[in-house]
Every structure is written in C-alpha cells, then in structure tokens.
Design a protein around this motif. Structure first.
Motif: not given
Length: 451
Positions: A41-42, A37, A45, A33-34, A286
C-alpha cells in the motif's frame, strides 16, 4: 501528556505553522495513519505521489519541461516506481548550473538555503513551504515513536549558522513556549562544556537533540568531572547530521541513561529516515523515493552497498529528483518488528568522503584508520585528511607527557600497514581541531574519488 503539552500540540503549534503558511498539522495527521499501511500500500502511495509530483514539475519548472520533452518522458504514463530510472541522476553541479531554471513559475515565498560544503561542494538551493511542512511533520512523527512530543523540554546542541543567526525575539519567544533550549555546537570549550552540563541538569529535559560528536563530548566531560546525568529522566537522545559511531552511541547512552535514536537526512535532501525503538531506520516513504546506485549510476537491489539517491516528492517549487546525496548506504529487505510498513534503510555507512583509498586502489572505510588512533595512548582528538593516494595527513591533539616523536612514528607505522608502505603520513600537532562551518565534526576527510 501534560496540560501544557496539550496546549502546545493543540493550539500553539497549529497557530505557529498556520502563520508560517505550512500544512504541517494535516501532513502529520496523514503520516500517523500511513505509517501502518502495508509495504504494498505504501508503494502504491509513493507511486501516486511520484506521478503527481512529476506531472506538476513537468508543467511548471523550466528545467524539467525541457528535460521531459527531450527524453519523450510523460509522467502520466508512470506505472511503476522503476520508471523513475528513465530520468538522469541529479548532483550539486546540475543544480548549480540550472538554479534559476529549477524554480517553478509562480513559486512564492521560496527561502534560500545552502549546505556547508563539507565535501568541498557547497550548494545554494531553495525550499518552499510544501517541503518544509513535510519535513517538520516527518520529524514530529519520528519523535513521537520514542514517547516524546513537541512541548516536552528539549536541549538542542546545534551549530548551523541558519539556526544560530535566527535568535531574534520571535525565535526566542517561540523556543521558550515550545520549551526548547539551544546550545551552540560551535563553542565546545571546557568552560562551555561545564555550562552545558549544568544547563542539562537544571533543565532536566525529556529529550536531547544534536550532533553525535557534540553530545558525546558533553557526555565525556560530565563523566570526567563525575557529574551524573543519568538520573534526570531523559527519555531519548536524537542524533543526526553526522555518522553515529558505536563508541559515541555507547558513551551517550551510558552517561545520559537513555537510548540513542539515529536520524538521517540533510537540509538539501530532506528528512530521509529515522530509527524506531526496534532499531530500524525507517525511510519517510510517503515523501520520497530512495534508490541505491553504484558508481555508474545503476540501481542496486536491497543488501548491496552504494550511493544513496533520493527523489523528494514534495519539492515541486524547487525539485530534487534522483539527487545524489554523496552518502553510502544499504537498503533493507526485511520488515521491521515494530509493525510499520515503512521501508528500512539497513545502514548508512557515511559519506563517500568518509572512505579512504590505499595506494593499490583498495577502498577502506575510514573506521580502519579511526580505530588505530582511538587505540593509541596519548591521542585525545584527531582528524584524518587523505590529500592523495600518496599522502594522508593526520591532525592530532595529544594529552599528557606523550613523546610526540614516538607517537608520530607509531601512527605512521600503522597507517602505512593499511595504506601502503610508501604513503607519506605527516602528523600535525594542534591545540584543538576546529569544527566545520556548520558546527559538525568529521573524523575523516578524503579528497580522493572512490568508485
């Protein structure tokens, strides 16, 4: 996806990872999902993960407890990824000197690992289940970008003593269930090359995985023997752990009839980046913060070449913070056409030891010498070892009825044009050039420090 693949992905893999104490499935699901992004947004995160990571090691890892106290550094006050630059760079010498103090209090199940020491600096370190879970999840996500997944038939050409030493009954059973077959990159003799080619034909794998030099060598042998491998349905050849040269990519793609997907990482630094079908090398944002620094440790902007430094955000049991990889690369500035928000590593130019220095101090990429040898008839294999500014040694495997004296003179003439007229260039003729302890092959080894 076949019924068997569904069984592997839905039952066998989750059971296997649970028994090993890994959170791989949950991490992988989150990563699927990520990756979509936005870059903003990443980045947020990343910042959240970085703050959580630094808070944890600042209270559980003796080395970082002392360092943060000495610097007056409070992770809770992090407001930007650039705040990480307040911490010093970490290198192999730092880890060697503080190995015990880098272990988190209460950490259990840490596994001892080491790098092969190709740069002359072997490193002993430890990995916990958290780090392994994230690396396995990141690798699986990248694999799926190419339309293959766990449970697809796979041939692995590898040479790490860790993998090869673990061929016990449990490992063999697991590989059989996951339809993975390991071929030893330590044993690239002509007899074994013939056996490897036959195994690939018999297995008809959906994917290959290995060192680019090893897969290229197998491709060369198959082409020389007139054995077709481009009609087996291989979808992709994943390569990693060595620099991928253009001629290797072309050879592998032509012989196996599939694209080559380059990956970048290390046992110490983690699963850093992997290519998508659009050709971009996506950073596993991530899990890590990647910086490019110059010789003085100053962080460079996208587009400028420097040493790759990584902070793995899921190594809280044995942290890697601003770790100098010894590799040279460039950050990209443009998003990828694939639509993923993951940042891009524009290039990985090789290890710092893949560069050579001319007598006048000019730094040259090893390719400047590699292509000299590739273009000289009679040179089958070679390795270039820069011992000092005054001497660069060349190891050569010669073929046919080549005049070795003339060959040596031609190598010396061209090398001196690039390195300096007074540089000594001894040429040593060998029957075969041995691979490193890890099974890797390196065309260039420089013992001269570059800045």
């Amino acid at each position: 996806m076949s019924l068997y693949q569904k069984l592997v992905a839905g039952l066998l893999l989750p059971l296997h990872e649970k028994l090993k104490g890994h959170d791989t499935i949950a991490v992988h699901n989150a990563m699927e999902k990520s990756q979509w992004l936005s870059p903003e947004q990443l980045a947020q995160l990343q910042l959240d993960n970085l703050r959580r990571f630094l808070l944890r090691i600042g209270s559980t890892v003796p080395y970082y407890e002392a360092l943060f106290a000495r610097l007056g550094f409070d992770p809770a006050e992090l407001t930007s990824l650039t705040d990480l630059q307040r911490l010093p760079l970490t290198d192999k010498a730092t880890i060697r000197a503080h190995t015990e103090d880098l272990k988190a209090r209460g950490a259990s199940g840490l596994k001892r690992f080491n790098t092969g020491g190709s740069s002359g600096e072997p490193l002993i370190f430890y990995l916990g289940n958290e780090r392994v879970s994230h690396d396995v999840a990141a690798k699986r996500r990248a694999t799926r970008w190419w339309g293959v997944d766990i449970g697809d038939p796979e041939i692995v050409v590898w040479g790490s003593p860790i993998e090869l030493g673990a061929q016990d009954r449990v490992r063999l059973l697991r590989d059989r269930l996951f339809r993975t077959e390991l071929l030893s990159a330590f044993e690239m003799s002509e007899a074994n090359l013939a056996r490897f080619v036959q195994r690939i034909r018999d297995c008809r794998p959906a994917m290959l995985f290995g060192y680019p030099s090893s897969l290229a060598l197998i491709a060369d042998y198959a082409r020389e023997q007139g054995v077709p491998l481009d009609n087996l349905g291989i979808k992709v050849a994943f390569v990693t752990s060595e620099r991928l040269y253009d001629h290797q990519r072309e050879r592998i793609e032509q012989v196996f009839g599939c694209p080559v997907a380059n990956g970048y990482g290390g046992r110490d630094a983690g699963f850093i980046a992997h290519a998508c079908p659009e050709g971009s090398l996506h950073i596993t944002a991530e899990d890590m913060v990647l910086e490019i620094v110059d010789g003085d440790g100053t962080v460079l902007p996208p587009g400028e070449s420097g040493e790759i430094v990584v902070t793995h955000l899921f190594t809280s049991e044995f942290p890697f913070v601003r770790y100098r990889t010894g590799d040279v690369g460039v950050l990209g500035s443009e998003p990828c056409a694939c639509g993923r928000g993951l940042p891009v590593l524009a290039s990985v130019e090789g290890r710092a030891t893949d560069f050579v220095t001319a007598a006048d101090g000019t730094v040259l990429h090893g390719l400047a010498l590699i292509y000299v040898l590739r273009d000289i008839p009679g040179v089958d294999e070679f390795r270039i070892v820069q011992e000092s500014l005054q001497q660069t040694r060349v190891e050569v495997v010669a073929t046919g009825a080549v005049d070795r004296s003339d060959l040596a003179q031609e190598i010396q003439r061209q090398f001196r044009q690039r390195l300096g007229a007074e540089v000594e260039v001894p040429v040593e003729y060998l029957e075969a050039i041995p691979r490193e302890q890890s099974g890797k092959f390196r065309y260039v080894v420089s013992k001269v420090a570059t800045r």
